[in-house]
Design a protein around this motif. Structure first.
Motif, PDB file in Angstrom:
ATOM      1  N   GLY A   1      -2.833  -8.332  13.068  1.00  0.00           N
ATOM      2  CA  GLY A   1      -4.086  -8.094  13.021  1.00  0.00           C
ATOM      3  C   GLY A   1      -4.465  -7.136  11.281  1.00  0.00           C
ATOM      4  N   GLY A   2      -3.762  -6.817  10.906  1.00  0.00           N
ATOM      5  CA  GLY A   2      -3.628  -6.373   9.286  1.00  0.00           C
ATOM      6  C   GLY A   2      -3.928  -4.456   9.940  1.00  0.00           C
ATOM      7  N   TYR A   3      -3.060  -4.468  10.849  1.00  0.00           N
ATOM      8  CA  TYR A   3      -2.834  -2.714  11.427  1.00  0.00           C
ATOM      9  C   TYR A   3      -1.602  -2.444  10.171  1.00  0.00           C
ATOM     10  CZ  TYR A   3      -7.432  -4.223  14.091  1.00  0.00           C
ATOM     11  OH  TYR A   3      -8.248  -4.887  14.469  1.00  0.00           O
ATOM     12  N   ASN A   4      -1.044  -0.905   9.917  1.00  0.00           N
ATOM     13  CA  ASN A   4      -0.247  -0.437   9.757  1.00  0.00           C
ATOM     14  C   ASN A   4       0.604   0.771  10.546  1.00  0.00           C
ATOM     15  OD1 ASN A   4      -0.969  -1.613   7.464  1.00  0.00           O
ATOM     16  ND2 ASN A   4      -2.646  -0.516   7.427  1.00  0.00           N
ATOM     17  N   LYS A   5       1.945   0.603  10.044  1.00  0.00           N
ATOM     18  CA  LYS A   5       2.458   2.007  10.638  1.00  0.00           C
ATOM     19  C   LYS A   5       2.699   2.310   9.155  1.00  0.00           C
ATOM     20  CE  LYS A   5       6.344  -0.703  11.716  1.00  0.00           C
ATOM     21  NZ  LYS A   5       7.451  -1.516  12.666  1.00  0.00           N
ATOM     22  N   LEU A   6       2.898   3.977   9.200  1.00  0.00           N
ATOM     23  CA  LEU A   6       3.310   3.913   7.721  1.00  0.00           C
ATOM     24  C   LEU A   6       5.116   4.497   7.853  1.00  0.00           C
ATOM     25  CD1 LEU A   6       1.338   6.975   6.916  1.00  0.00           C
ATOM     26  CD2 LEU A   6       1.013   4.648   5.729  1.00  0.00           C
TER      27      LEU A   6
ATOM     28  N   TYR B   1       2.273  11.979   0.262  1.00  0.00           N
ATOM     29  CA  TYR B   1       1.510  13.086   1.288  1.00  0.00           C
ATOM     30  C   TYR B   1       2.637  14.180   0.933  1.00  0.00           C
ATOM     31  CZ  TYR B   1      -0.730   9.743   4.374  1.00  0.00           C
ATOM     32  OH  TYR B   1      -1.416   8.913   5.250  1.00  0.00           O
TER      33      TYR B   1
ATOM     34  N   PHE C   1       8.113   6.034   5.728  1.00  0.00           N
ATOM     35  CA  PHE C   1       8.398   7.263   4.934  1.00  0.00           C
ATOM     36  C   PHE C   1      10.254   7.556   4.121  1.00  0.00           C
ATOM     37  CE2 PHE C   1       4.766  10.443   5.394  1.00  0.00           C
ATOM     38  CZ  PHE C   1       3.990   9.243   6.652  1.00  0.00           C
ATOM     39  N   GLY C   2      10.083   7.777   2.893  1.00  0.00           N
ATOM     40  CA  GLY C   2      11.569   8.392   2.488  1.00  0.00           C
ATOM     41  C   GLY C   2      11.423   9.930   2.876  1.00  0.00           C
TER      42      GLY C   2
ATOM     43  N   LYS D   1      -3.237   7.293  -2.494  1.00  0.00           N
ATOM     44  CA  LYS D   1      -2.974   6.122  -2.200  1.00  0.00           C
ATOM     45  C   LYS D   1      -3.276   5.258  -3.232  1.00  0.00           C
ATOM     46  CE  LYS D   1      -6.409   4.365   0.363  1.00  0.00           C
ATOM     47  NZ  LYS D   1      -7.215   4.079   1.783  1.00  0.00           N
TER      48      LYS D   1
ATOM     49  N   PHE E   1      -2.504  14.426   2.844  1.00  0.00           N
ATOM     50  CA  PHE E   1      -3.110  12.927   2.521  1.00  0.00           C
ATOM     51  C   PHE E   1      -3.161  14.317   1.160  1.00  0.00           C
ATOM     52  CE2 PHE E   1      -3.841   9.178   1.105  1.00  0.00           C
ATOM     53  CZ  PHE E   1      -5.153   8.864  -0.067  1.00  0.00           C
TER      54      PHE E   1
ATOM     55  N   PHE F   1       1.122  -4.506  10.074  1.00  0.00           N
ATOM     56  CA  PHE F   1       1.690  -5.090  11.955  1.00  0.00           C
ATOM     57  C   PHE F   1       0.733  -6.354  11.694  1.00  0.00           C
ATOM     58  CE2 PHE F   1      -0.252  -1.911  14.532  1.00  0.00           C
ATOM     59  CZ  PHE F   1      -0.342  -1.168  13.909  1.00  0.00           C
TER      60      PHE F   1
ATOM     61  N   ILE G   1      -3.522   0.775  -3.678  1.00  0.00           N
ATOM     62  CA  ILE G   1      -3.869  -0.127  -2.922  1.00  0.00           C
ATOM     63  C   ILE G   1      -3.558  -1.375  -4.305  1.00  0.00           C
ATOM     64  CG2 ILE G   1      -5.949  -1.226  -1.812  1.00  0.00           C
ATOM     65  CD1 ILE G   1      -7.208   1.261  -1.251  1.00  0.00           C
TER      66      ILE G   1
ATOM     67  N   TYR H   1       0.445  -1.345  -0.101  1.00  0.00           N
ATOM     68  CA  TYR H   1      -0.012  -0.154  -0.344  1.00  0.00           C
ATOM     69  C   TYR H   1       0.861   1.223  -0.070  1.00  0.00           C
ATOM     70  CZ  TYR H   1      -3.127  -2.962   2.386  1.00  0.00           C
ATOM     71  OH  TYR H   1      -4.529  -4.830   1.870  1.00  0.00           O
TER      72      TYR H   1
ATOM     73  N   PHE I   1       1.724   5.192  -0.676  1.00  0.00           N
ATOM     74  CA  PHE I   1       0.790   6.731  -0.147  1.00  0.00           C
ATOM     75  C   PHE I   1       2.144   8.252  -0.477  1.00  0.00           C
ATOM     76  CE2 PHE I   1      -2.560   5.263   2.884  1.00  0.00           C
ATOM     77  CZ  PHE I   1      -1.248   3.624   2.785  1.00  0.00           C
TER      78      PHE I   1
END
Lengths: 116, 114
Positions: A99-104, A36, A106-107, A49, A46, A97, A51, A32, A34
């Protein structure tokens, strides 16, 4: 491990010309991705994105991004740049991570300067 | 509809002090993530809170701690401040998981440690 690279510290473009801000990524699995934008003394806004599906993603303020799986790239584009587009642009990849939850992740960011 | 809000906007502290930063999520969002953006760098993930618990943590020492309240607002606490803690601290809120999730950021709190 997931990572994002923005190979250009700064991109200069004349107003009215097309712009491209480059991003490459390294992820395991389907990414996924993104974009910004950050204006001076502001948080991140934002833009768009990716998907899955169509490789060309349309976002806010006339921006779009092209996903290229073979080149692991997700370049930000705009057909005609405005002076007001001058800002700091960040590409990010979502690192899931449990449970399918996300952290971003970044470059380092690319500063876009649009000259009149 | 208010977006993500953060307070204070700016803060100056001295080494060894403690600081608390606050975040109110966008309406309808239940998850809050905190990021640190050092000068000239991209944001780095500190931790994420959901249902008042820390769900995931990045590579930050235990001096960084957080809390989420029943109304989904959140606090970031940093103890024993170091000069290197000077940065813009960004809060992001979101709802859901997987492809449905998009994180929306607040304006940030700029912390200067002297």
């Amino acid at each position: 491990a997931q990572s994002v690279a923005q190979p250009e510290d700064q991109v200069n473009v004349a107003e009215g010309n097309p712009l491209t801000v480059k991003c490459t990524y390294s992820v395991s699995g389907n990414p996924y991705l993104f974009w910004y934008v950050q204006y001076p003394n502001r948080g991140l806004q934002f833009l768009l994105k990716y998907i899955t599906g169509d490789n060309l993603v349309k976002g806010s303020y006339g921006f779009e991004a092209e996903f290229n799986k073979s080149q692991t790239s997700f370049h930000l584009k705009k057909p005609s740049a405005l002076v007001s587009d001058s800002a700091l642009y960040f590409c990010a990849v979502s690192a899931p991570f449990s449970g399918g939850y996300n952290k971003l992740i970044f470059g380092a960011g690319t500063r876009l300067a649009v000259h009149p | 509809d208010a977006g993500v809000t953060q307070s204070p906007t700016h803060l100056i502290k001295t080494r060894g002090q403690q600081v608390t930063l606050r975040c109110s999520p966008k309406s309808g969002h239940d998850t809050v993530s905190w990021y640190q953006q050092a000068l000239g760098q991209g944001p780095q993930f500190i931790f994420q809170y959901y249902e008042e618990e820390e769900r995931q943590r990045g590579n930050f020492p235990d001096r960084f701690s957080g809390h989420q309240f029943p109304n989904y607002s959140s606090e970031l606490n940093v103890n024993a401040l170091l000069l290197g803690d000077s940065a813009l601290y960004l809060c992001a809120s979101s709802y859901g998981a997987g492809p449905q999730e998009t994180q929306y950021f607040g304006p940030g709190t700029r912390l200067l440690v002297l």
